[in-house]
Design a protein around this motif. Structure first.
Motif, PDB file in Angstrom:
ATOM      1  N   LEU A 159      53.780 -46.368 -57.158  1.00  0.00           N
ATOM      2  CA  LEU A 159      54.266 -45.626 -58.322  1.00  0.00           C
ATOM      3  C   LEU A 159      55.085 -46.590 -59.161  1.00  0.00           C
ATOM      4  O   LEU A 159      55.584 -47.595 -58.640  1.00  0.00           O
ATOM      5  N   GLN A 160      55.240 -46.289 -60.424  1.00  0.00           N
ATOM      6  CA  GLN A 160      56.036 -47.192 -61.264  1.00  0.00           C
ATOM      7  C   GLN A 160      56.974 -46.423 -62.161  1.00  0.00           C
ATOM      8  O   GLN A 160      56.735 -45.284 -62.521  1.00  0.00           O
ATOM      9  N   THR A 161      58.051 -47.100 -62.502  1.00  0.00           N
ATOM     10  CA  THR A 161      58.985 -46.669 -63.535  1.00  0.00           C
ATOM     11  C   THR A 161      59.046 -47.829 -64.504  1.00  0.00           C
ATOM     12  O   THR A 161      59.196 -48.980 -64.083  1.00  0.00           O
ATOM     13  N   SER A 162      58.902 -47.541 -65.779  1.00  0.00           N
ATOM     14  CA  SER A 162      58.874 -48.645 -66.735  1.00  0.00           C
ATOM     15  C   SER A 162      59.791 -48.384 -67.919  1.00  0.00           C
ATOM     16  O   SER A 162      60.185 -47.254 -68.196  1.00  0.00           O
ATOM     17  N   LEU A 163      60.130 -49.475 -68.563  1.00  0.00           N
ATOM     18  CA  LEU A 163      60.826 -49.443 -69.846  1.00  0.00           C
ATOM     19  C   LEU A 163      59.901 -50.186 -70.808  1.00  0.00           C
ATOM     20  O   LEU A 163      60.002 -51.409 -70.967  1.00  0.00           O
ATOM     21  N   PRO A 164      58.955 -49.465 -71.423  1.00  0.00           N
ATOM     22  CA  PRO A 164      57.919 -50.120 -72.230  1.00  0.00           C
ATOM     23  C   PRO A 164      58.470 -50.986 -73.361  1.00  0.00           C
ATOM     24  O   PRO A 164      57.945 -52.067 -73.620  1.00  0.00           O
ATOM     25  N   GLN A 165      59.544 -50.535 -73.998  1.00  0.00           N
ATOM     26  CA  GLN A 165      60.113 -51.321 -75.094  1.00  0.00           C
ATOM     27  C   GLN A 165      60.643 -52.658 -74.613  1.00  0.00           C
ATOM     28  O   GLN A 165      60.722 -53.614 -75.368  1.00  0.00           O
ATOM     29  N   GLU A 166      61.007 -52.744 -73.348  1.00  0.00           N
ATOM     30  CA  GLU A 166      61.519 -53.987 -72.767  1.00  0.00           C
ATOM     31  C   GLU A 166      60.441 -54.729 -71.972  1.00  0.00           C
ATOM     32  O   GLU A 166      60.685 -55.795 -71.437  1.00  0.00           O
ATOM     33  N   GLU A 167      59.265 -54.091 -71.860  1.00  0.00           N
ATOM     34  CA  GLU A 167      58.158 -54.644 -71.084  1.00  0.00           C
ATOM     35  C   GLU A 167      58.556 -54.919 -69.635  1.00  0.00           C
ATOM     36  O   GLU A 167      58.208 -55.943 -69.064  1.00  0.00           O
ATOM     37  N   LEU A 168      59.296 -53.990 -69.053  1.00  0.00           N
ATOM     38  CA  LEU A 168      59.732 -54.113 -67.662  1.00  0.00           C
ATOM     39  C   LEU A 168      59.188 -52.966 -66.827  1.00  0.00           C
ATOM     40  O   LEU A 168      59.092 -51.839 -67.300  1.00  0.00           O
ATOM     41  N   ARG A 169      58.856 -53.302 -65.577  1.00  0.00           N
ATOM     42  CA  ARG A 169      58.350 -52.286 -64.657  1.00  0.00           C
ATOM     43  C   ARG A 169      58.995 -52.478 -63.293  1.00  0.00           C
ATOM     44  O   ARG A 169      59.248 -53.598 -62.863  1.00  0.00           O
ATOM     45  N   LEU A 170      59.259 -51.353 -62.645  1.00  0.00           N
ATOM     46  CA  LEU A 170      59.763 -51.337 -61.285  1.00  0.00           C
ATOM     47  C   LEU A 170      58.763 -50.534 -60.471  1.00  0.00           C
ATOM     48  O   LEU A 170      58.441 -49.402 -60.817  1.00  0.00           O
TER      49      LEU A 170
ATOM     50  N   HIS B  70      46.698 -58.263 -59.350  1.00  0.00           N
ATOM     51  CA  HIS B  70      45.377 -57.647 -59.484  1.00  0.00           C
ATOM     52  C   HIS B  70      45.413 -56.143 -59.725  1.00  0.00           C
ATOM     53  O   HIS B  70      44.368 -55.528 -59.935  1.00  0.00           O
ATOM     54  N   MET B  71      46.585 -55.581 -59.718  1.00  0.00           N
ATOM     55  CA  MET B  71      46.726 -54.140 -59.900  1.00  0.00           C
ATOM     56  C   MET B  71      46.428 -53.774 -61.358  1.00  0.00           C
ATOM     57  O   MET B  71      46.920 -54.425 -62.274  1.00  0.00           O
ATOM     58  N   PRO B  72      45.632 -52.734 -61.565  1.00  0.00           N
ATOM     59  CA  PRO B  72      45.368 -52.319 -62.954  1.00  0.00           C
ATOM     60  C   PRO B  72      46.619 -51.716 -63.590  1.00  0.00           C
ATOM     61  O   PRO B  72      47.529 -51.264 -62.891  1.00  0.00           O
ATOM     62  N   SER B  73      46.638 -51.706 -64.887  1.00  0.00           N
ATOM     63  CA  SER B  73      47.754 -51.096 -65.616  1.00  0.00           C
ATOM     64  C   SER B  73      47.644 -49.575 -65.507  1.00  0.00           C
ATOM     65  O   SER B  73      46.550 -49.022 -65.552  1.00  0.00           O
ATOM     66  N   PHE B  74      48.781 -48.904 -65.332  1.00  0.00           N
ATOM     67  CA  PHE B  74      48.792 -47.449 -65.290  1.00  0.00           C
ATOM     68  C   PHE B  74      50.129 -46.950 -65.810  1.00  0.00           C
ATOM     69  O   PHE B  74      51.095 -47.694 -65.897  1.00  0.00           O
ATOM     70  N   GLN B  75      50.157 -45.673 -66.159  1.00  0.00           N
ATOM     71  CA  GLN B  75      51.349 -45.059 -66.753  1.00  0.00           C
ATOM     72  C   GLN B  75      52.311 -44.585 -65.661  1.00  0.00           C
ATOM     73  O   GLN B  75      51.924 -44.422 -64.503  1.00  0.00           O
ATOM     74  N   ASP B  76      53.551 -44.306 -66.047  1.00  0.00           N
ATOM     75  CA  ASP B  76      54.564 -43.836 -65.101  1.00  0.00           C
ATOM     76  C   ASP B  76      54.166 -42.529 -64.418  1.00  0.00           C
ATOM     77  O   ASP B  76      54.515 -42.297 -63.275  1.00  0.00           O
ATOM     78  N   GLU B  77      53.428 -41.669 -65.109  1.00  0.00           N
ATOM     79  CA  GLU B  77      53.032 -40.383 -64.539  1.00  0.00           C
ATOM     80  C   GLU B  77      51.845 -40.527 -63.587  1.00  0.00           C
ATOM     81  O   GLU B  77      51.471 -39.579 -62.908  1.00  0.00           O
ATOM     82  N   GLN B  78      51.224 -41.682 -63.576  1.00  0.00           N
ATOM     83  CA  GLN B  78      50.060 -41.923 -62.735  1.00  0.00           C
ATOM     84  C   GLN B  78      50.475 -42.694 -61.489  1.00  0.00           C
ATOM     85  O   GLN B  78      51.650 -42.994 -61.299  1.00  0.00           O
TER      86      GLN B  78
END
Length: 159
Positions: free
Chosen positions: A79-90, A59-67
């Motif tokens: 907080l998140q760290t992502s690899l957008p090209q791989e569609e992965l988020r931590l 249910h969490m909305p999408s947000f950017q790594d800086e947000q």
């Protein structure tokens, strides 16, 4: 790259999520979780996350790594760290957080972002290696089964 980011990158390489998690827990002085977008927990345990965390992920909305994402009722900062090209988020879940602490916590996490990105990338590489080895094992297993079946048929037809 500053010295702290370099040291944390080394920690990520040598100790993985455990080392990064211990470091984050120490500097933030808060309970934390490191969780992949697919619901796999990397710190403090390597298990599927609890149902309550899975619901937050859904249910969490999408947000950017800086947000960041903050749940006031749960006092939970994400907080998140992502690899957008791989569609992965931590995701880094930081519990027992008040709104007044958010900016300070975000600043403390900044030097760790490169190491978290490296950790996430290493999980892709590990997954690819596991698939490659599994494919080799299965190919060899089926090849030896096929040759035994072929030989068995040949032996039984010659009788």
């Amino acid at each position: 790259m500053d010295q702290k980011s370099y040291e944390l990158l080394q920690t990520s390489i040598v100790q993985g999520a455990d080392g990064l998690g211990r470091y984050l827990k120490k500097i933030l002085s808060k309970p934390i979780l490191l969780v992949a977008g697919n619901g796999r927990e990397f710190y403090p345990e390597r298990i599927p996350v609890a149902e309550s965390i899975r619901k937050i992920l859904c249910h969490m909305p999408s947000f950017q790594d800086e947000q960041y994402y903050y749940m006031h009722d749960r006092r939970l900062l994400v907080l998140q760290t992502s690899l957008p090209q791989e569609e992965l988020r931590l995701f880094l879940f930081i519990s027992r957080t008040t709104e007044d602490e958010i900016d300070g916590l975000v600043q403390k996490v900044k030097p760790v972002r490169l190491a978290l990105s490296y950790f996430l990338r290493s999980q892709i590489d590990l997954g690819q290696e596991v698939r490659r080895v599994t494919d080799q094992i299965l190919t060899k297993a089926f090849a030896s089964t096929a040759s035994r079946t072929c030989c068995t048929r040949t032996a039984s037809t010659s009788m």
